[in-house]
Design a protein around this motif. Sequence first.
Motif, PDB file in Angstrom:
ATOM      1  N   UNK A  31       0.838  -1.226  -0.089  1.00 59.62           N
ATOM      2  CA  UNK A  31       0.042   0.255   0.019  1.00 59.62           C
ATOM      3  C   UNK A  31       0.659   0.960   0.082  1.00 59.62           C
ATOM      4  N   UNK A  32       1.803   1.238   0.719  1.00 55.77           N
ATOM      5  CA  UNK A  32       2.749   2.364   0.708  1.00 55.77           C
ATOM      6  C   UNK A  32       3.443   2.684  -0.596  1.00 55.77           C
ATOM      7  N   UNK A  33       3.658   1.561  -1.231  1.00 54.44           N
ATOM      8  CA  UNK A  33       4.531   1.793  -2.669  1.00 54.44           C
ATOM      9  C   UNK A  33       3.261   2.221  -3.611  1.00 54.44           C
ATOM     10  N   UNK A  34       1.998   1.825  -3.762  1.00 58.18           N
ATOM     11  CA  UNK A  34       1.163   2.239  -4.482  1.00 58.18           C
ATOM     12  C   UNK A  34       0.899   3.752  -4.367  1.00 58.18           C
ATOM     13  N   UNK A  35       1.134   4.362  -3.263  1.00 56.43           N
ATOM     14  CA  UNK A  35       1.142   5.934  -2.934  1.00 56.43           C
ATOM     15  C   UNK A  35       1.976   6.480  -3.609  1.00 56.43           C
ATOM     16  N   UNK A  36       3.179   5.769  -3.908  1.00 56.15           N
ATOM     17  CA  UNK A  36       4.345   6.656  -4.568  1.00 56.15           C
ATOM     18  C   UNK A  36       4.096   6.694  -6.203  1.00 56.15           C
ATOM     19  N   UNK A  37       3.033   6.119  -6.531  1.00 56.91           N
ATOM     20  CA  UNK A  37       2.967   5.938  -8.084  1.00 56.91           C
ATOM     21  C   UNK A  37       2.298   7.120  -8.605  1.00 56.91           C
ATOM     22  N   UNK A  38       3.087   8.148  -8.569  1.00 55.66           N
ATOM     23  CA  UNK A  38       2.539   9.410  -9.198  1.00 55.66           C
ATOM     24  C   UNK A  38       3.348  10.105 -10.367  1.00 55.66           C
ATOM     25  N   UNK A  39       2.941  10.254 -11.577  1.00 51.69           N
ATOM     26  CA  UNK A  39       3.405  10.765 -12.646  1.00 51.69           C
ATOM     27  C   UNK A  39       4.582  11.542 -12.458  1.00 51.69           C
ATOM     28  N   UNK A  40       5.663  11.518 -13.128  1.00 48.72           N
ATOM     29  CA  UNK A  40       6.744  12.636 -12.865  1.00 48.72           C
ATOM     30  C   UNK A  40       7.448  12.446 -11.725  1.00 48.72           C
ATOM     31  N   UNK A  41       7.346  11.396 -10.798  1.00 52.78           N
ATOM     32  CA  UNK A  41       8.026  11.387  -9.595  1.00 52.78           C
ATOM     33  C   UNK A  41       8.763   9.684  -9.683  1.00 52.78           C
ATOM     34  N   UNK A  42       9.570   9.529  -8.743  1.00 53.11           N
ATOM     35  CA  UNK A  42      10.038   8.242  -8.685  1.00 53.11           C
ATOM     36  C   UNK A  42      11.019   8.030  -7.469  1.00 53.11           C
TER      37      UNK A  42
END
Length: 271
Positions: A31-42
């Motif tokens: 769940x923590x990983x999924x929250x990181x999936x924001x376009x333009x970030x990494x």
Amino acid sequence: MKRIIAGLALASAAALVTAAPAQAAPVDPAKALKKQYVAGHGVRFAETSRTSVDGKSTGTAKSSGVLEFGKSGIVASDVRNRTAGKNADMFASLMPTRMITVGKHVYAQGGIYSDGLPEGKKWVRYPDTGMRMSNSSQLLDVFEPKVLKILVSHAKSTKGGVYRGSVTVKELGKIYDQPVDKKVAKIKVSYLLALNSAGLVTRVVSDWTLDFGVLGESRSTTETRFTGWGAKVKVKAPPADDVIDVADLTDGSAVPQDIPDGSLNSLGGVK
């Protein structure tokens, strides 16, 4: 008097319950990983893979770079590789010094991937085969939620956000939907998974050994570290004029027609 004593006992119990520290809910790394999936970030990563035979070092491969996210996972990467040690030349012949994965293509440069290219061409373009981390030596893909789940559930030790345990290649094969040769299916991969307070992976280590009999025991240990979760990342393809498609190379070219895919069966050189 009995009523007073009983009342004091109840009051004391209530105070203890109120004063007891609240237990934090278990961190879910998927769940923590999924929250990181924001376009333009990494995220940035650095990886070191060491190999040995019968305890004697045979080489070290290092990779570092950035991974760019989209709404559902990694969409691009820019990775640099280098090798050292006894078999450095052999590793270098298989591994580009730099790889960029973006759009529907993988771009490779350096070493044998740059030998004999037409004048003005610096990159070879391949179709993207779904390599998340561009030729990573890490068997444990922590961007796969099922892998995170099994690493947490199989852990024999969990202390301070660090999970330690083991998983078989056969189990990993099921998760990755890869057929696994029986020669490597029973290999146990020992692992360490470290999470920060937000449940994001900061470090993952895999360690496995394959016994080749008279040829000795081959051991491989790969450590991958992640930093800068959520940083702004934008991976760009090389300039079009610098690129040639692998399909356009002549038959006599020494450039590989494929980039090693890092499949599980490659552990023991099994084809």
